[in-house]
Motif scaffolding. Structure first.
Motif, mmCIF file in Angstrom:
data_model
loop_
_atom_site.group_PDB
_atom_site.id
_atom_site.type_symbol
_atom_site.label_atom_id
_atom_site.label_comp_id
_atom_site.label_asym_id
_atom_site.label_seq_id
_atom_site.Cartn_x
_atom_site.Cartn_y
_atom_site.Cartn_z
ATOM 1 N N GLU A 35 5.511 -43.882 -0.756
ATOM 2 C CA GLU A 35 6.367 -42.695 -0.772
ATOM 3 C C GLU A 35 7.654 -42.940 0.004
ATOM 4 O O GLU A 35 7.701 -43.787 0.899
ATOM 5 C CB GLU A 35 5.609 -41.514 -0.185
ATOM 6 C CG GLU A 35 4.328 -41.172 -0.934
ATOM 7 C CD GLU A 35 3.470 -40.155 -0.196
ATOM 8 O OE1 GLU A 35 4.046 -39.235 0.411
ATOM 9 O OE2 GLU A 35 2.238 -40.298 -0.213
ATOM 10 N N TYR A 36 8.678 -42.161 -0.346
ATOM 11 C CA TYR A 36 9.975 -42.282 0.316
ATOM 12 C C TYR A 36 10.488 -40.901 0.703
ATOM 13 O O TYR A 36 10.440 -39.958 -0.087
ATOM 14 C CB TYR A 36 10.990 -42.945 -0.615
ATOM 15 C CG TYR A 36 12.383 -43.076 -0.024
ATOM 16 C CD1 TYR A 36 12.761 -44.235 0.655
ATOM 17 C CD2 TYR A 36 13.309 -42.046 -0.131
ATOM 18 C CE1 TYR A 36 14.034 -44.362 1.200
ATOM 19 C CE2 TYR A 36 14.580 -42.161 0.412
ATOM 20 C CZ TYR A 36 14.940 -43.324 1.087
ATOM 21 O OH TYR A 36 16.193 -43.445 1.625
ATOM 22 N N TRP A 42 10.683 -45.825 3.140
ATOM 23 C CA TRP A 42 9.407 -45.979 2.443
ATOM 24 C C TRP A 42 8.256 -45.948 3.437
ATOM 25 O O TRP A 42 8.342 -46.528 4.519
ATOM 26 C CB TRP A 42 9.384 -47.293 1.661
ATOM 27 C CG TRP A 42 10.266 -47.275 0.452
ATOM 28 C CD1 TRP A 42 11.453 -47.916 0.287
ATOM 29 C CD2 TRP A 42 10.023 -46.564 -0.767
ATOM 30 N NE1 TRP A 42 11.982 -47.654 -0.954
ATOM 31 C CE2 TRP A 42 11.113 -46.822 -1.637
ATOM 32 C CE3 TRP A 42 8.987 -45.739 -1.223
ATOM 33 C CZ2 TRP A 42 11.211 -46.293 -2.915
ATOM 34 C CZ3 TRP A 42 9.079 -45.206 -2.495
ATOM 35 C CH2 TRP A 42 10.169 -45.472 -3.329
ATOM 36 N N GLU A 67 14.319 -41.566 -12.859
ATOM 37 C CA GLU A 67 13.096 -42.322 -13.108
ATOM 38 C C GLU A 67 13.467 -43.722 -13.555
ATOM 39 O O GLU A 67 14.427 -43.898 -14.310
ATOM 40 C CB GLU A 67 12.278 -41.643 -14.213
ATOM 41 C CG GLU A 67 10.959 -42.289 -14.532
ATOM 42 C CD GLU A 67 11.035 -43.358 -15.634
ATOM 43 O OE1 GLU A 67 9.999 -43.990 -15.906
ATOM 44 O OE2 GLU A 67 12.130 -43.555 -16.203
ATOM 45 N N ALA A 98 17.363 -48.964 -9.802
ATOM 46 C CA ALA A 98 17.316 -47.931 -8.751
ATOM 47 C C ALA A 98 18.723 -47.603 -8.254
ATOM 48 O O ALA A 98 19.096 -46.435 -8.098
ATOM 49 C CB ALA A 98 16.438 -48.397 -7.596
ATOM 50 N N VAL A 106 13.552 -50.888 -3.084
ATOM 51 C CA VAL A 106 12.340 -51.319 -2.399
ATOM 52 C C VAL A 106 12.616 -52.650 -1.722
ATOM 53 O O VAL A 106 13.535 -53.383 -2.098
ATOM 54 C CB VAL A 106 11.157 -51.471 -3.389
ATOM 55 C CG1 VAL A 106 10.827 -50.134 -4.036
ATOM 56 C CG2 VAL A 106 11.469 -52.525 -4.446
ATOM 57 N N THR A 139 6.747 -48.124 -11.404
ATOM 58 C CA THR A 139 7.509 -46.919 -11.749
ATOM 59 C C THR A 139 7.995 -46.233 -10.477
ATOM 60 O O THR A 139 7.305 -46.246 -9.459
ATOM 61 C CB THR A 139 6.628 -45.927 -12.544
ATOM 62 O OG1 THR A 139 6.059 -46.594 -13.661
ATOM 63 C CG2 THR A 139 7.430 -44.728 -13.029
ATOM 64 N N MET A 140 9.176 -45.616 -10.529
ATOM 65 C CA MET A 140 9.665 -44.788 -9.425
ATOM 66 C C MET A 140 10.172 -43.474 -9.990
ATOM 67 O O MET A 140 10.884 -43.467 -11.003
ATOM 68 C CB MET A 140 10.789 -45.485 -8.651
ATOM 69 C CG MET A 140 11.157 -44.763 -7.344
ATOM 70 S SD MET A 140 12.714 -45.359 -6.589
ATOM 71 C CE MET A 140 12.373 -47.099 -6.372
ATOM 72 N N TYR A 155 10.884 -39.587 -3.085
ATOM 73 C CA TYR A 155 10.519 -40.386 -4.250
ATOM 74 C C TYR A 155 9.088 -40.891 -4.116
ATOM 75 O O TYR A 155 8.547 -41.016 -3.017
ATOM 76 C CB TYR A 155 11.466 -41.585 -4.414
ATOM 77 C CG TYR A 155 12.894 -41.177 -4.657
ATOM 78 C CD1 TYR A 155 13.377 -41.007 -5.957
ATOM 79 C CD2 TYR A 155 13.765 -40.916 -3.595
ATOM 80 C CE1 TYR A 155 14.691 -40.610 -6.184
ATOM 81 C CE2 TYR A 155 15.076 -40.523 -3.814
ATOM 82 C CZ TYR A 155 15.532 -40.358 -5.119
ATOM 83 O OH TYR A 155 16.820 -39.952 -5.345
ATOM 84 N N CYS A 157 6.819 -44.180 -5.623
ATOM 85 C CA CYS A 157 6.805 -45.441 -6.350
ATOM 86 C C CYS A 157 5.339 -45.823 -6.559
ATOM 87 O O CYS A 157 4.547 -45.784 -5.613
ATOM 88 C CB CYS A 157 7.529 -46.528 -5.553
ATOM 89 S SG CYS A 157 7.626 -48.123 -6.398
ATOM 90 N N TYR A 158 4.973 -46.157 -7.779
ATOM 91 C CA TYR A 158 3.586 -46.520 -8.037
ATOM 92 C C TYR A 158 3.512 -47.628 -9.074
ATOM 93 O O TYR A 158 4.454 -47.861 -9.834
ATOM 94 C CB TYR A 158 2.764 -45.298 -8.468
ATOM 95 C CG TYR A 158 3.201 -44.642 -9.750
ATOM 96 C CD1 TYR A 158 2.675 -45.012 -10.979
ATOM 97 C CD2 TYR A 158 4.148 -43.599 -9.731
ATOM 98 C CE1 TYR A 158 3.061 -44.399 -12.157
ATOM 99 C CE2 TYR A 158 4.545 -42.978 -10.898
ATOM 100 C CZ TYR A 158 4.001 -43.377 -12.114
ATOM 101 O OH TYR A 158 4.394 -42.766 -13.285
#
Length: 354
Positions: A35-36, A42, A67, A98, A106, A139-140, A155, A157-158
Motif C-alpha cells: 500500500e501507498y 509504500w 491504473e 506510473a 516502486v 497492477t497498481m 494506492y 499495488c498487487y
C-alpha cells in the motif's frame, strides 16, 4: 520494507488437466500486496491468500482511471527449474507507466525480489507441459475515496499469478487483421506508451466490430493522418518488407514491448536490417500484392510471435504469401521460445533463474 507472510488456510483445487488451461481463468493460492500513502510512501507489503479486494465506492480508480499493469511469465524448463524472461525490464516499464499516470514509482529491486519470493512460494502452480507458463500480472490502482479530478494520495499495488496454456492450442495459426480507418487507439501526447487500462478500454469497440466481421485483431493507424500503421491492440507489429524488418518507431503512441525489443535484437543478429519508420497502409496493400511485403507478425508476452495471414482495409483484403506462417516468423518464434525455456543459450542475460 519487510514482507509479511500471511498463512494460507484453505489451498485451492489446482488444475487437473494442463491441456485445458485457458488464459487468465484460474489463479494461484497467494498474491502480493503493498500500500501507498502520500507522505508515508509504500508500506504494509505482504504475501497473503488470493482473494477479493475491499475498495470504497469512491475509490478514484473507478472514476478517473488511475491504473497501470504489466505482464510477465514464469517458464518451467525440461530439468524442472523455473525461469523468467527480462523481468527487470517489465518493472522498469511499470515505473514509466506510473510516472505517466501520476502514480508513485516502486523500488524496482524490492518489487522484483518480492515477486520472485511470491513465485517461489507458488512454484507448484507453474505448469509442466510444452508451451505452458505461469502468467504474472502486477497492477497498481488509485484507492483514495475522493470525487475530484487530481492524482490520488493512496494506492494499492498487487501481483496475481495465473497458470496458462499455449496461446495457440492447435499449433501456431496466422491471424486475419482488420486495419481500422476510423477508430484510433492513441494520439501523440496521450497515454499510448503507458500500459494502462484506459488504452485497452478504448480499443474494445473496434475489436468487437472486427470480431463480428470475422477478423482476429485490429491494426491501428496514426490518429493524425490515419495513414501509418502503429500496433495491434495486444501486440507490436513487425513487417518483412523488401528483405528488411520494418516496425513503427516509439514516439509516444506505441507500447515499448519487451518481446519487440528482444525480437529486434535477434533479427539484427540474424543479419536483417531494421528500419523503425512509419509504414503506410498503402505500402501494406501494394506490398502484399506485388510481393514486397513478404511476412508480417506481432510480438507480445502472451503470443510471443503471432504470424499474420491477411490484412483487410476498407473493401480490400490481401493475403501474405500462401496465407500460412512465414519462414522467418517461425524461425524467430522457435529461437525466442528456445531461449525462454532454456533450450538455447541466453547470450544477452535476459533470463532470470529462480
Amino acid at each position: 520494507m519487510d514482507i509479511q507472510i500471511i498463512p494460507l488456510t484453505a489451498p485451492k483445487e489446482k488444475y487437473k488437466d494442463e491441456d485445458k488451461l485457458a488464459f487468465g481463468r484460474q489463479y494461484s493460492d497467494r498474491m502480493l500486496i503493498m500500500e501507498y500513502d502520500s507522505g508515508k510512501g509504500w508500506h504494509s507489503a505482504r504475501i497473503q491468500p488470493y482473494g477479493p479486494l475491499s475498495l470504497d465506492p469512491a475509490a478514484m480508480v473507478f472514476h478517473y482511471s488511475q491504473e497501470i499493469f504489466e505482464g510477465m511469465k514464469v517458464f518451467r524448463r525440461a530439468d524442472g527449474t523455473l525461469s523468467m524472461f527480462r523481468p527487470a525490464d517489465n518493472i522498469t516499464r511499470f515505473n514509466r507507466s506510473a510516472e505517466r499516470m501520476c502514480m508513485p514509482k516502486v523500488d524496482e529491486k524490492f518489487f522484483l525480489d518480492a515477486i520472485l519470493k511470491l513465485i517461489r512460494m507458488e512454484a507448484d502452480w507453474v505448469p509442466h507441459s510444452e508451451g505452458t507458463s505461469l502468467y504474472i500480472r502486477p497492477t497498481m490502482i488509485a484507492t483514495e475515496p475522493m470525487l475530484g479530478v487530481r492524482p490520488a494520495n493512496q494506492y494499492l499495488c498487487y501481483v496475481i499469478l495465473s497458470p496458462v496454456g499455449p496461446y495457440y492450442k492447435g499449433g501456431i495459426a496466422p491471424v486475419k487483421i482488420w486495419i481500422s480507418d476510423f477508430y484510433v487507439r492513441a494520439t501523440e501526447g496521450g497515454t499510448g506508451e503507458a500500459k494502462t487500462g484506459g488504452n485497452y478500454a478504448a480499443s474494445l469497440y473496434a475489436a468487437k466490430e472486427a470480431a463480428e466481421k470475422g477478423y482476429d485483431q485490429v491494426l491501428w493507424l496514426d490518429a493524425k493522418e490515419k495513414r501509418f500503421v502503429e500496433e495491434v491492440g495486444s501486440m507490436n507489429m513487425l513487417f518483412l518488407y523488401d528483405g528488411k524488418i520494418v516496425t513503427s518507431p516509439l514516439h509516444g503512441t506505441v507500447l515499448d514491448g519487451i518481446t519487440r525489443r528482444s525480437a529486434l535484437t535477434l533479427l539484427k543478429e540474424m543479419g536483417y536490417e531494421v528500419e523503425e519508420r512509419a509504414l503506410s497502409v498503402d505500402e501494406i496493400i501494394e506490398g502484399a500484392n506485388n510481393g514486397r511485403l513478404q511476412e508480417a507478425f506481432g510480438t507480445g508476452t502472451a503470443v510471443v510471435i503471432s504470424p499474420v495471414g491477411s490484412f483487410c482495409y476498407k473493401d480490400t483484403c490481401v493475403q501474405l504469401g500462401d496465407g500460412q506462417p512465414g519462414k522467418l516468423t517461425m524461425e524467430l518464434y522457435h529461437k525466442l521460445t528456445a531461449i525462454q525455456y532454456g533450450k538455447e543459450p541466453d547470450n544477452h542475460n535476459w533470463v532470470t533463474l529462480l
